[in-house]
Enzyme design. Sequence first.
Site, PDB file in Angstrom:
ATOM      1  N   CYS A   1      49.208  31.420 136.028  1.00  0.00           N
ATOM      2  CA  CYS A   1      48.469  30.081 135.429  1.00  0.00           C
ATOM      3  C   CYS A   1      49.351  30.233 133.342  1.00  0.00           C
ATOM      4  O   CYS A   1      49.000  30.635 132.945  1.00  0.00           O
ATOM      5  CB  CYS A   1      47.343  29.645 134.975  1.00  0.00           C
ATOM      6  SG  CYS A   1      46.644  29.418 136.671  1.00  0.00           S
TER       7      CYS A   1
ATOM      8  N   ARG B   1      56.630  31.682 133.754  1.00  0.00           N
ATOM      9  CA  ARG B   1      56.176  33.155 133.769  1.00  0.00           C
ATOM     10  C   ARG B   1      55.408  32.968 135.565  1.00  0.00           C
ATOM     11  O   ARG B   1      53.866  33.725 135.974  1.00  0.00           O
ATOM     12  CB  ARG B   1      54.019  32.438 133.141  1.00  0.00           C
ATOM     13  CG  ARG B   1      54.700  32.106 131.695  1.00  0.00           C
ATOM     14  CD  ARG B   1      53.383  31.921 131.016  1.00  0.00           C
ATOM     15  NE  ARG B   1      52.314  31.994 131.169  1.00  0.00           N
ATOM     16  CZ  ARG B   1      51.757  32.902 130.609  1.00  0.00           C
ATOM     17  NH1 ARG B   1      52.090  33.746 129.297  1.00  0.00           N
ATOM     18  NH2 ARG B   1      50.498  33.824 130.681  1.00  0.00           N
TER      19      ARG B   1
ATOM     20  N   TRP C   1      48.726  29.086 138.623  1.00  0.00           N
ATOM     21  CA  TRP C   1      49.040  29.935 140.636  1.00  0.00           C
ATOM     22  C   TRP C   1      48.051  31.009 140.815  1.00  0.00           C
ATOM     23  O   TRP C   1      47.035  31.116 140.278  1.00  0.00           O
ATOM     24  CB  TRP C   1      49.551  31.455 138.846  1.00  0.00           C
ATOM     25  CG  TRP C   1      49.826  32.541 139.932  1.00  0.00           C
ATOM     26  CD1 TRP C   1      48.694  33.453 140.543  1.00  0.00           C
ATOM     27  CD2 TRP C   1      50.538  33.925 140.190  1.00  0.00           C
ATOM     28  NE1 TRP C   1      48.736  34.804 140.416  1.00  0.00           N
ATOM     29  CE2 TRP C   1      50.189  34.863 140.647  1.00  0.00           C
ATOM     30  CE3 TRP C   1      52.251  33.296 139.733  1.00  0.00           C
ATOM     31  CZ2 TRP C   1      51.567  35.646 141.399  1.00  0.00           C
ATOM     32  CZ3 TRP C   1      52.823  34.014 140.590  1.00  0.00           C
ATOM     33  CH2 TRP C   1      52.835  35.181 141.006  1.00  0.00           C
TER      34      TRP C   1
ATOM     35  N   ASN D   1      43.175  28.898 132.585  1.00  0.00           N
ATOM     36  CA  ASN D   1      43.288  29.934 132.652  1.00  0.00           C
ATOM     37  C   ASN D   1      42.051  30.831 132.857  1.00  0.00           C
ATOM     38  O   ASN D   1      41.361  30.850 132.304  1.00  0.00           O
ATOM     39  CB  ASN D   1      44.602  30.431 131.693  1.00  0.00           C
ATOM     40  CG  ASN D   1      45.598  29.452 132.383  1.00  0.00           C
ATOM     41  OD1 ASN D   1      45.681  28.685 132.559  1.00  0.00           O
ATOM     42  ND2 ASN D   1      46.474  30.085 130.648  1.00  0.00           N
ATOM     43  N   GLY D   2      42.462  31.654 133.819  1.00  0.00           N
ATOM     44  CA  GLY D   2      41.663  32.838 133.671  1.00  0.00           C
ATOM     45  C   GLY D   2      40.895  32.871 135.538  1.00  0.00           C
ATOM     46  O   GLY D   2      41.248  32.046 136.570  1.00  0.00           O
TER      47      GLY D   2
ATOM     48  N   GLU E   1      61.755  52.860 137.891  1.00  0.00           N
ATOM     49  CA  GLU E   1      62.697  51.178 137.124  1.00  0.00           C
ATOM     50  C   GLU E   1      63.806  50.611 137.891  1.00  0.00           C
ATOM     51  O   GLU E   1      63.318  49.224 138.221  1.00  0.00           O
ATOM     52  CB  GLU E   1      62.496  51.586 135.434  1.00  0.00           C
ATOM     53  CG  GLU E   1      62.898  50.112 135.431  1.00  0.00           C
ATOM     54  CD  GLU E   1      62.465  49.327 135.286  1.00  0.00           C
ATOM     55  OE1 GLU E   1      61.475  49.075 135.568  1.00  0.00           O
ATOM     56  OE2 GLU E   1      62.627  48.413 135.055  1.00  0.00           O
TER      57      GLU E   1
ATOM     58  N   LYS F   1      63.251  47.240 139.930  1.00  0.00           N
ATOM     59  CA  LYS F   1      64.238  45.859 139.460  1.00  0.00           C
ATOM     60  C   LYS F   1      64.581  45.404 140.427  1.00  0.00           C
ATOM     61  O   LYS F   1      64.781  43.991 140.824  1.00  0.00           O
ATOM     62  CB  LYS F   1      64.795  46.327 137.860  1.00  0.00           C
ATOM     63  CG  LYS F   1      65.242  45.579 137.032  1.00  0.00           C
ATOM     64  CD  LYS F   1      64.609  45.808 135.947  1.00  0.00           C
ATOM     65  CE  LYS F   1      63.817  44.876 136.206  1.00  0.00           C
ATOM     66  NZ  LYS F   1      62.341  45.582 135.334  1.00  0.00           N
TER      67      LYS F   1
ATOM     68  N   GLU G   1      62.420  43.443 142.698  1.00  0.00           N
ATOM     69  CA  GLU G   1      61.972  42.262 142.066  1.00  0.00           C
ATOM     70  C   GLU G   1      62.553  40.795 142.427  1.00  0.00           C
ATOM     71  O   GLU G   1      62.273  40.021 142.769  1.00  0.00           O
ATOM     72  CB  GLU G   1      61.754  42.298 140.587  1.00  0.00           C
ATOM     73  CG  GLU G   1      60.265  42.738 139.951  1.00  0.00           C
ATOM     74  CD  GLU G   1      59.771  43.203 138.482  1.00  0.00           C
ATOM     75  OE1 GLU G   1      61.043  43.799 138.449  1.00  0.00           O
ATOM     76  OE2 GLU G   1      59.249  42.632 138.098  1.00  0.00           O
TER      77      GLU G   1
ATOM     78  N   HIS H   1      61.512  66.941 151.971  1.00  0.00           N
ATOM     79  CA  HIS H   1      59.298  66.622 152.767  1.00  0.00           C
ATOM     80  C   HIS H   1      59.860  65.244 153.043  1.00  0.00           C
ATOM     81  O   HIS H   1      57.949  65.547 153.393  1.00  0.00           O
ATOM     82  CB  HIS H   1      58.452  67.067 150.958  1.00  0.00           C
ATOM     83  CG  HIS H   1      58.854  68.238 150.403  1.00  0.00           C
ATOM     84  ND1 HIS H   1      59.100  69.021 150.875  1.00  0.00           N
ATOM     85  CD2 HIS H   1      59.603  68.590 149.401  1.00  0.00           C
ATOM     86  CE1 HIS H   1      59.367  69.970 150.314  1.00  0.00           C
ATOM     87  NE2 HIS H   1      59.414  70.629 149.033  1.00  0.00           N
TER      88      HIS H   1
ATOM     89  N   LYS I   1      55.297  36.439 134.375  1.00  0.00           N
ATOM     90  CA  LYS I   1      55.956  37.299 133.900  1.00  0.00           C
ATOM     91  C   LYS I   1      54.713  38.060 133.306  1.00  0.00           C
ATOM     92  O   LYS I   1      55.062  38.645 132.993  1.00  0.00           O
ATOM     93  CB  LYS I   1      56.198  35.977 132.661  1.00  0.00           C
ATOM     94  CG  LYS I   1      57.250  36.706 131.517  1.00  0.00           C
ATOM     95  CD  LYS I   1      58.134  37.777 132.091  1.00  0.00           C
ATOM     96  CE  LYS I   1      58.554  38.000 130.512  1.00  0.00           C
ATOM     97  NZ  LYS I   1      58.855  39.666 131.076  1.00  0.00           N
TER      98      LYS I   1
HETATM   99  C1  AGP Z   1      58.819  43.957 134.921  1.00  0.00           C
HETATM  100  O1  AGP Z   1      59.802  44.340 135.349  1.00  0.00           O
HETATM  101  C2  AGP Z   1      57.345  43.764 135.340  1.00  0.00           C
HETATM  102  N1  AGP Z   1      57.641  42.050 135.707  1.00  0.00           N
HETATM  103  C3  AGP Z   1      56.155  44.009 135.703  1.00  0.00           C
HETATM  104  O2  AGP Z   1      56.105  45.172 136.219  1.00  0.00           O
HETATM  105  C4  AGP Z   1      56.163  44.527 134.484  1.00  0.00           C
HETATM  106  O3  AGP Z   1      56.342  45.353 133.444  1.00  0.00           O
HETATM  107  C5  AGP Z   1      54.261  44.154 134.455  1.00  0.00           C
HETATM  108  O4  AGP Z   1      53.121  43.485 134.303  1.00  0.00           O
HETATM  109  C6  AGP Z   1      53.832  44.918 132.325  1.00  0.00           C
HETATM  110  O5  AGP Z   1      54.052  43.655 131.633  1.00  0.00           O
HETATM  111  P1  AGP Z   1      53.387  43.971 130.837  1.00  0.00           P
HETATM  112  O6  AGP Z   1      54.760  45.173 129.737  1.00  0.00           O
HETATM  113  O7  AGP Z   1      53.503  41.695 130.110  1.00  0.00           O
HETATM  114  O8  AGP Z   1      52.056  44.266 130.076  1.00  0.00           O
END
Ligand code: AGP
Length: 640
Positions: free
Chosen positions: A2, A27, A99, A125-126, A506, A510, A513, A529, A635
Amino acid sequence: MCGIVGYIGTQNSTPLLIEGLMRLEYRGYDSAGVAVMTAGKGSGQGSGKGSGRGSGQGSDKVSEPAEITTVRRVGRVRDLAAAVPKRLNGTAGIGHTRWATHGPATEPNAHPHASADGRISVVHNGIIDNATVLRARLEQDGVPLASDTDTEVIAHLIGRSSADTLEAAVLEALTKIEGTYAIAVLDTAHPDRIVVARNGSPLILGVGAKEMFIASDVSALVRHTTSVIHLHDGELASVTATGYRTFTRDSDDTGRVPVEIDVEAGDLELAGYAHYMAKEIHEQPDAAAAVMRGRIDERFGTARLDGLNLGPRELRAFRRVKILGCGSAYYVGQMGAAMIEELARIPADAEPASEFRYRNPIIEPDTLYVVVSQSGETADTAFAVAEVKRKGGTVLGVVNVVGSTIAREVDGGIYLHAGPEVAVASTKALTTMAIAFALLALLLGRVRDLSVADGQRIIAGLRRIPEQIREILAGEAALADVAKSLAEAQSCFFIGRVRGYPVAREGAQKLKEVSYIHAEAYQTSELKHGPLALISPEMPTIALIPDDELTDRNLAAAEQVLARRGPLVVITNPGVDVAGLGAQGGVEHVVPTVVVPKNEPELDPILLTIPLQVIAYHAALNRGLDIDKPRNLAKSVTVE
Ligand code: AGP
């Protein structure tokens, strides 16, 4: 997650709110809305639904009664903008991108929410933890509930208060709610102000000339002002066009003064790139140089990290390092832990911050805790900080956003100086995090047993990184071809060994995502395994085979993939002989190979990650997806 915007001043707030919401789109959200206070300025003497009845700022001028006009839409902010009447004009307003947490993404659930009489309008928000109980009580009292949300109860509680001022009504409502919140409140009875409050969700005031901005994220207000106040948890503010007052829940003034933030509006533009992800990938050479700037001590082969607030004696006293982060930040934490173990020879590991506090962790005084976060607002990571501090531990932060919640809460840390990161898929922040960990590892090593010569070797390697990233990015066309070969896959594996395993994790993260291709990472050694059962012509494997002491073992594992007719992509260094792959089984294979410049073995993971970002980006591009706003993702995850 949000987003909140607010404006009060001399201009029409409507276009400013819409623009602010567009700045928050990155976001992640599913619906959006605005509430604009119309007419009634200086009077608040009207009556009827949604009309003012108080004296506002105390002016005795009589004008039209104040009213709040609310427009909400499911979908994009542009849909909301199209629905907003052209004539909607008012100098105070609030807006929100939602959100969904309580109830689906529908128009009634979108913010702002109003009190039953329409006098109060709230964005939030929250999460209000006791919303169910409060909703039941309101229903028992005959209050009609118009949504499934927790936020609506805040509007009703404020609306039902008999307090004389909006500030007092908000304070009264806050005594009844439990949970996390950043709220902004409009009241037709007090049309000259917006009252805001923060507890566990970020909220920022922007100070302009005869105007004030409110936002949950600086990106929404930086075009208008760089003079900001980051509210603290437990703090409220009463904001008018000409000023503000910050105060505690006990009504004590906190007298907060604005600070200048180092973000320029241009940093948030696409600058000719099709997507923020592409822009941020290409910003990495500069970002890598920025995180090292002023932090390298060539002569003594060490790093200067004054922000840690820890001297050599204190650093030597730590016997362990525990790194905490979420998602990709956690994977970089794993890279960092490996660097610390190798260079400083002290046990180090990384753990998802999201799990940490739930296992009642043992906090040891001789363990150095390090949290890592781009946004500095990730709720799970912030909770981990609180858990460490509650139990008396020392916690440092590796954070990008200056002045963010986590940056403020930690005992010291390293700012990344990566600049604003807009794309949901993190790239440049991760690269700078990894470099920050290399600097920390170097410092921890040099206060222990790492020699000057080895320290200088690492420094020389670090200095090569920006140019080497440029070299990798120069090969983008070839990486796009690799991505094309993956774009039709349903699923794929990433494999890496020891230092390469966090890189594989990672890489998989990526790809999934942004391209929605199912991707799993395994330690190369684990392949036999279990996962080998899934290798088939339909299951590509991306194998990390750097030039190090494990190259031969990694090549052998790659052979096993080829022997099962699994398509293979190799990410390697110059000089590694991949040409012979597949020959053993007499099968002719053309193995797409990405050659990454060689650095020091401890630093190789930083570079190996870069082509995987580019491959993920192009795989998503090939699939025609919304790269900067992947479905279901936000985000920064500011709720639990
Ligand atoms: C990364 O590509 C992701 N969107 C996600 O895993 C992100 O790294 C994670 O939510 C942590 O966010 P931050 O670094 O703002 O704490």
